[in-house]
Design a protein around this motif. Structure first.
Motif, mmCIF file in Angstrom:
data_model
loop_
_atom_site.group_PDB
_atom_site.id
_atom_site.type_symbol
_atom_site.label_atom_id
_atom_site.label_comp_id
_atom_site.label_asym_id
_atom_site.label_seq_id
_atom_site.Cartn_x
_atom_site.Cartn_y
_atom_site.Cartn_z
ATOM 1 N N PHE A 250 -88.838 -44.126 3.943
ATOM 2 C CA PHE A 250 -90.109 -43.846 4.720
ATOM 3 C C PHE A 250 -90.924 -42.393 4.343
ATOM 4 O O PHE A 250 -92.119 -42.323 3.910
ATOM 5 C CB PHE A 250 -89.756 -43.767 6.234
ATOM 6 C CG PHE A 250 -91.023 -43.699 6.949
ATOM 7 C CD1 PHE A 250 -91.600 -44.871 7.496
ATOM 8 C CD2 PHE A 250 -91.465 -42.469 7.496
ATOM 9 C CE1 PHE A 250 -92.609 -44.656 8.331
ATOM 10 C CE2 PHE A 250 -92.445 -42.464 8.269
ATOM 11 C CZ PHE A 250 -93.224 -43.560 8.668
ATOM 12 N N ILE A 251 -90.240 -41.288 4.431
ATOM 13 C CA ILE A 251 -90.562 -40.027 4.193
ATOM 14 C C ILE A 251 -91.106 -39.908 2.636
ATOM 15 O O ILE A 251 -92.298 -39.143 2.568
ATOM 16 C CB ILE A 251 -89.344 -38.762 4.386
ATOM 17 C CG1 ILE A 251 -89.458 -38.760 5.935
ATOM 18 C CG2 ILE A 251 -89.982 -37.457 3.873
ATOM 19 C CD1 ILE A 251 -88.198 -38.201 6.200
ATOM 20 N N SER A 252 -90.465 -40.424 1.731
ATOM 21 C CA SER A 252 -90.769 -40.334 0.323
ATOM 22 C C SER A 252 -91.991 -41.083 0.211
ATOM 23 O O SER A 252 -92.982 -40.579 -0.696
ATOM 24 C CB SER A 252 -89.539 -41.076 -0.523
ATOM 25 O OG SER A 252 -89.509 -42.497 -0.313
ATOM 26 N N ILE B 43 -85.965 -42.476 13.476
ATOM 27 C CA ILE B 43 -87.595 -42.129 14.059
ATOM 28 C C ILE B 43 -87.916 -40.806 14.200
ATOM 29 O O ILE B 43 -89.001 -40.523 13.584
ATOM 30 C CB ILE B 43 -87.934 -43.124 15.175
ATOM 31 C CG1 ILE B 43 -87.753 -44.685 14.468
ATOM 32 C CG2 ILE B 43 -89.296 -43.004 15.468
ATOM 33 C CD1 ILE B 43 -88.233 -45.685 15.914
ATOM 34 N N PRO B 44 -87.104 -40.010 15.031
ATOM 35 C CA PRO B 44 -87.548 -38.599 15.208
ATOM 36 C C PRO B 44 -87.693 -37.785 13.825
ATOM 37 O O PRO B 44 -88.840 -37.216 13.604
ATOM 38 C CB PRO B 44 -86.335 -38.086 15.933
ATOM 39 C CG PRO B 44 -85.945 -39.057 16.678
ATOM 40 C CD PRO B 44 -85.793 -40.508 15.818
ATOM 41 N N PRO C 243 -93.857 -43.717 14.282
ATOM 42 C CA PRO C 243 -93.994 -44.828 13.579
ATOM 43 C C PRO C 243 -93.208 -46.193 14.120
ATOM 44 O O PRO C 243 -92.368 -46.187 15.010
ATOM 45 C CB PRO C 243 -93.230 -44.581 12.232
ATOM 46 C CG PRO C 243 -92.203 -43.744 12.606
ATOM 47 C CD PRO C 243 -92.714 -42.754 13.587
ATOM 48 N N LEU C 244 -93.769 -47.510 13.679
ATOM 49 C CA LEU C 244 -93.194 -48.435 14.322
ATOM 50 C C LEU C 244 -92.180 -48.893 13.024
ATOM 51 O O LEU C 244 -92.616 -49.167 12.175
ATOM 52 C CB LEU C 244 -94.224 -50.073 14.582
ATOM 53 C CG LEU C 244 -95.421 -49.244 15.621
ATOM 54 C CD1 LEU C 244 -96.686 -50.232 15.320
ATOM 55 C CD2 LEU C 244 -94.848 -49.627 16.863
ATOM 56 N N PHE C 245 -91.032 -49.178 13.587
ATOM 57 C CA PHE C 245 -89.869 -49.187 12.453
ATOM 58 C C PHE C 245 -89.011 -50.205 12.742
ATOM 59 O O PHE C 245 -88.503 -50.638 14.001
ATOM 60 C CB PHE C 245 -89.269 -47.870 12.422
ATOM 61 C CG PHE C 245 -87.892 -48.136 11.387
ATOM 62 C CD1 PHE C 245 -88.341 -48.534 10.055
ATOM 63 C CD2 PHE C 245 -86.696 -47.960 12.124
ATOM 64 C CE1 PHE C 245 -87.134 -48.548 9.121
ATOM 65 C CE2 PHE C 245 -85.742 -47.956 10.993
ATOM 66 C CZ PHE C 245 -85.781 -48.312 9.675
ATOM 67 N N THR C 246 -88.825 -51.174 11.686
ATOM 68 C CA THR C 246 -88.085 -52.375 11.869
ATOM 69 C C THR C 246 -86.969 -52.618 10.678
ATOM 70 O O THR C 246 -87.249 -52.832 9.593
ATOM 71 C CB THR C 246 -88.976 -53.886 11.783
ATOM 72 O OG1 THR C 246 -89.734 -53.767 12.680
ATOM 73 C CG2 THR C 246 -88.199 -54.948 11.970
#
Length: 301
Positions: free
Chosen positions: A120-122, A182-183, A195-198
């Motif tokens: 995600f961060i990348s 998520i944090p 973010p909305l994360f699945t």
């Protein structure tokens, strides 16, 4: 020159065991091994921390917090693979910013990134830094992972219950929308909104594919990401024309590959890597190399 001494607190877990096996091949390190019967003995562990130049914490969150207290008063550097310190310690993603390697090298405490968070961060952080997206954007991401990411209990579940047909299909989890990564996804990326994360786990051992969609020009997204990672030895960016991307394509490697697909109006970016490699053990060894002054990619796959 004396070899740096390395201690792994929690060496029997999935991450700890893999780090141990990989470091055994290094002739430039000395491993401090603790007896099976002493692995939960605070005094024995304290002795190991005192002897070590660097220690890995491969423990549940609360146990990792307690382990830090056992190392107090020593000069031992620590890399924590748990979630406990990811928003408070130096973040162990060397590719994050131009000065991140210096921060890691000079740090006593480094938090190893979460596997989902790594992908995600990348993707998100460089796009925010380039002002291509705003910090208050609402982002939805989904992530496919092999069952090894769930540790020993999930590995045993998938490999021990061959009759359960449900385990042969993908499973969405984290349905409370409060996944523990998520944090760090929010803070390290620079987002002002969660973010909305699945997350989705499937019936294969290792490998990960984190995907995010944007209403942006795909070529512009590619140019930003390619510039951000052009000099990074472990991250590659490709403007893709793939018909399929497979979640285990980068298994057994310590690299991460970003695929950018789409058109002038819509883009999907996928981070492909090994949840046990760049998503865990490989990242930890990369950080260790930086902290101890070794060549950054030494011992990586």
């Amino acid at each position: 020159m004396n070899k740096p001494k390395i201690y792994i607190d929690g060496q029997a877990g999935t991450t700890g065991l893999q780090i141990l096996e990989r470091l055994k091949e290094r002739e430039d390190l000395e491993l401090i091994l603790i007896a099976q019967a002493d692995r939960k003995d605070p005094e024995k562990r304290k002795e190991c921390f005192a002897k070590a130049d660097l220690a890995f914490l491969c423990l549940p969150d609360q146990a990792a917090i307690e382990a830090v207290s056992l190392a107090e008063g020593t000069s031992t550097k620590i890399i924590d693979a748990s979630t406990a310190h990811r928003t408070s310690w130096v973040y162990g993603f060397p590719e994050l910013d131009p000065d991140q390697r210096k921060k890691i090298k000079e740090a006593k405490y480094v938090a190893n990134p979460g596997c989902h968070a790594t992908g995600f961060i990348s993707i998100v952080h460089p796009l925010i830094q380039a002002n291509l997206i705003k910090p208050d954007i609402s982002i939805h991401a989904f992530s496919l992972t092999g069952y090894s990411g769930g540790g020993k209990s999930m590995i045993q579940q998938y490999e021990g219950d061959q009759e359960n047909d449900l385990l042969k299909s993908p499973a969405i989890y984290g349905l409370s929308m409060q996944h523990k990564h998520i944090p760090e996804m929010q803070k390290i990326s620079g987002l002002s909104r969660k973010p909305l994360f699945t997350p989705i786990v499937d019936d294969y051992y290792n490998g990960m594919l984190v995907s995010i969609q944007f209403e942006l020009d795909a070529r512009q997204v590619f140019e930003v990401l390619n510039k951000a990672y052009q000099d990074q030895p472990l991250i590659e960016v490709e403007f893709g024309n793939n018909s399929f991307l497979y979640a285990n394509a980068m298994r057994n490697t310590d690299h991460l590959k970003l695929y950018v697909h789409g058109n002038e109006e819509q883009t999907i970016v996928c981070a492909s890597f090994d949840n046990l490699g760049k998503g865990a053990c490989g990242a930890a060894i990369q950080n260790m190399n930086i902290m101890l002054g070794f060549e950054e990619t030494k011992g990586l796959r």
